[in-house]
Design a protein around this motif. Sequence first.
Motif, PDB file in Angstrom:
ATOM      1  N   VAL A  58       0.818  -1.163   0.089  1.00  0.00           N
ATOM      2  CA  VAL A  58       0.084  -0.243  -0.230  1.00  0.00           C
ATOM      3  C   VAL A  58       0.815   1.130  -0.081  1.00  0.00           C
ATOM      4  CG1 VAL A  58      -1.690   1.113   1.356  1.00  0.00           C
ATOM      5  CG2 VAL A  58      -1.676  -1.082   1.185  1.00  0.00           C
ATOM      6  N   LYS A  59       0.466   2.210  -1.158  1.00  0.00           N
ATOM      7  CA  LYS A  59       1.395   3.177  -1.094  1.00  0.00           C
ATOM      8  C   LYS A  59       0.888   4.208   0.005  1.00  0.00           C
ATOM      9  CE  LYS A  59       2.542   6.831  -4.360  1.00  0.00           C
ATOM     10  NZ  LYS A  59       2.317   7.415  -5.941  1.00  0.00           N
ATOM     11  N   SER A  60       2.075   4.926   0.643  1.00  0.00           N
ATOM     12  CA  SER A  60       1.797   5.905   1.910  1.00  0.00           C
ATOM     13  C   SER A  60       1.251   6.865   1.035  1.00  0.00           C
ATOM     14  CB  SER A  60       3.115   6.238   2.402  1.00  0.00           C
ATOM     15  OG  SER A  60       2.904   7.276   3.274  1.00  0.00           O
ATOM     16  N   GLU A  61       0.319   7.473   1.956  1.00  0.00           N
ATOM     17  CA  GLU A  61      -0.521   8.728   1.610  1.00  0.00           C
ATOM     18  C   GLU A  61       0.414  10.248   1.686  1.00  0.00           C
ATOM     19  OE1 GLU A  61      -5.048   8.799   1.999  1.00  0.00           O
ATOM     20  OE2 GLU A  61      -4.100   7.922   3.977  1.00  0.00           O
ATOM     21  N   LYS A  62       1.320  10.007   2.750  1.00  0.00           N
ATOM     22  CA  LYS A  62       2.157  11.180   3.134  1.00  0.00           C
ATOM     23  C   LYS A  62       3.559  11.146   2.772  1.00  0.00           C
ATOM     24  CE  LYS A  62      -1.125  11.636   7.302  1.00  0.00           C
ATOM     25  NZ  LYS A  62      -1.235  11.280   8.482  1.00  0.00           N
ATOM     26  N   ARG A  63       4.235   9.776   2.859  1.00  0.00           N
ATOM     27  CA  ARG A  63       5.468   9.994   2.359  1.00  0.00           C
ATOM     28  C   ARG A  63       5.712   9.508   1.104  1.00  0.00           C
ATOM     29  NH1 ARG A  63       7.603   6.625   7.828  1.00  0.00           N
ATOM     30  NH2 ARG A  63       7.076   8.280   9.383  1.00  0.00           N
ATOM     31  N   PRO A  64       6.574  10.123   0.091  1.00  0.00           N
ATOM     32  CA  PRO A  64       6.705   9.930  -1.223  1.00  0.00           C
ATOM     33  C   PRO A  64       7.557   8.845  -1.374  1.00  0.00           C
ATOM     34  CG  PRO A  64       7.805  12.038  -0.688  1.00  0.00           C
ATOM     35  CD  PRO A  64       7.176  11.520   0.741  1.00  0.00           C
ATOM     36  N   ASP A  65       7.412   7.909  -2.299  1.00  0.00           N
ATOM     37  CA  ASP A  65       8.014   6.590  -2.750  1.00  0.00           C
ATOM     38  C   ASP A  65       8.083   5.794  -1.373  1.00  0.00           C
ATOM     39  OD1 ASP A  65       8.773   7.784  -5.083  1.00  0.00           O
ATOM     40  OD2 ASP A  65      10.426   8.850  -4.379  1.00  0.00           O
ATOM     41  N   THR A  66       7.211   5.659  -0.614  1.00  0.00           N
ATOM     42  CA  THR A  66       7.094   4.718   0.606  1.00  0.00           C
ATOM     43  C   THR A  66       5.939   3.903   0.313  1.00  0.00           C
ATOM     44  OG1 THR A  66       8.069   6.229   1.960  1.00  0.00           O
ATOM     45  CG2 THR A  66       6.967   4.451   2.983  1.00  0.00           C
ATOM     46  N   TRP A  67       6.148   2.471   0.502  1.00  0.00           N
ATOM     47  CA  TRP A  67       5.269   1.462   0.424  1.00  0.00           C
ATOM     48  C   TRP A  67       5.033   0.810   1.621  1.00  0.00           C
ATOM     49  CZ3 TRP A  67       1.768   0.556  -3.682  1.00  0.00           C
ATOM     50  CH2 TRP A  67       2.160   1.506  -5.065  1.00  0.00           C
TER      51      TRP A  67
END
Length: 128
Positions: A58-67
């Motif tokens: 799941v892609k983070s809503e707040k942190r770019p390029d974080t899953w």
Amino acid sequence: MQPSIEEKVKSFLLSLSRSLGVRIERVLDLYLYANPNNVRIVEVVERGGEIVGIRIAVKSEKRPDTWYYTAVGYYGAKCTCEGNTIGGKICKHILIGVITWNMIALLKQGREIDLTRLTWLNAGDKEV
């Protein structure tokens, strides 16, 4: 007459909302977030012709390029986010996993998952 897939999804989301004790709007937000841009299915776990769990990213809503990597099943749930790994909370990524698992079960088997078998869902703190 058999209920349509839309009716089954609506019923499931309402049941999930009641089970969690959160407003339906919050569950709908998670449902709408679960699209191919934000959620990737890593593995579907099947036993005896039944889907018993899934692993997703799941892609983070707040942190770019974080899953965040999440596993959900009848046995339990785990996520790599801080809320789950440190605080032991049922995070939104886990709930997105439950929603995604249900959609896969509906599409593949024609029936939703049994929320009453997810005893862990009502056992922990929620961070929804």
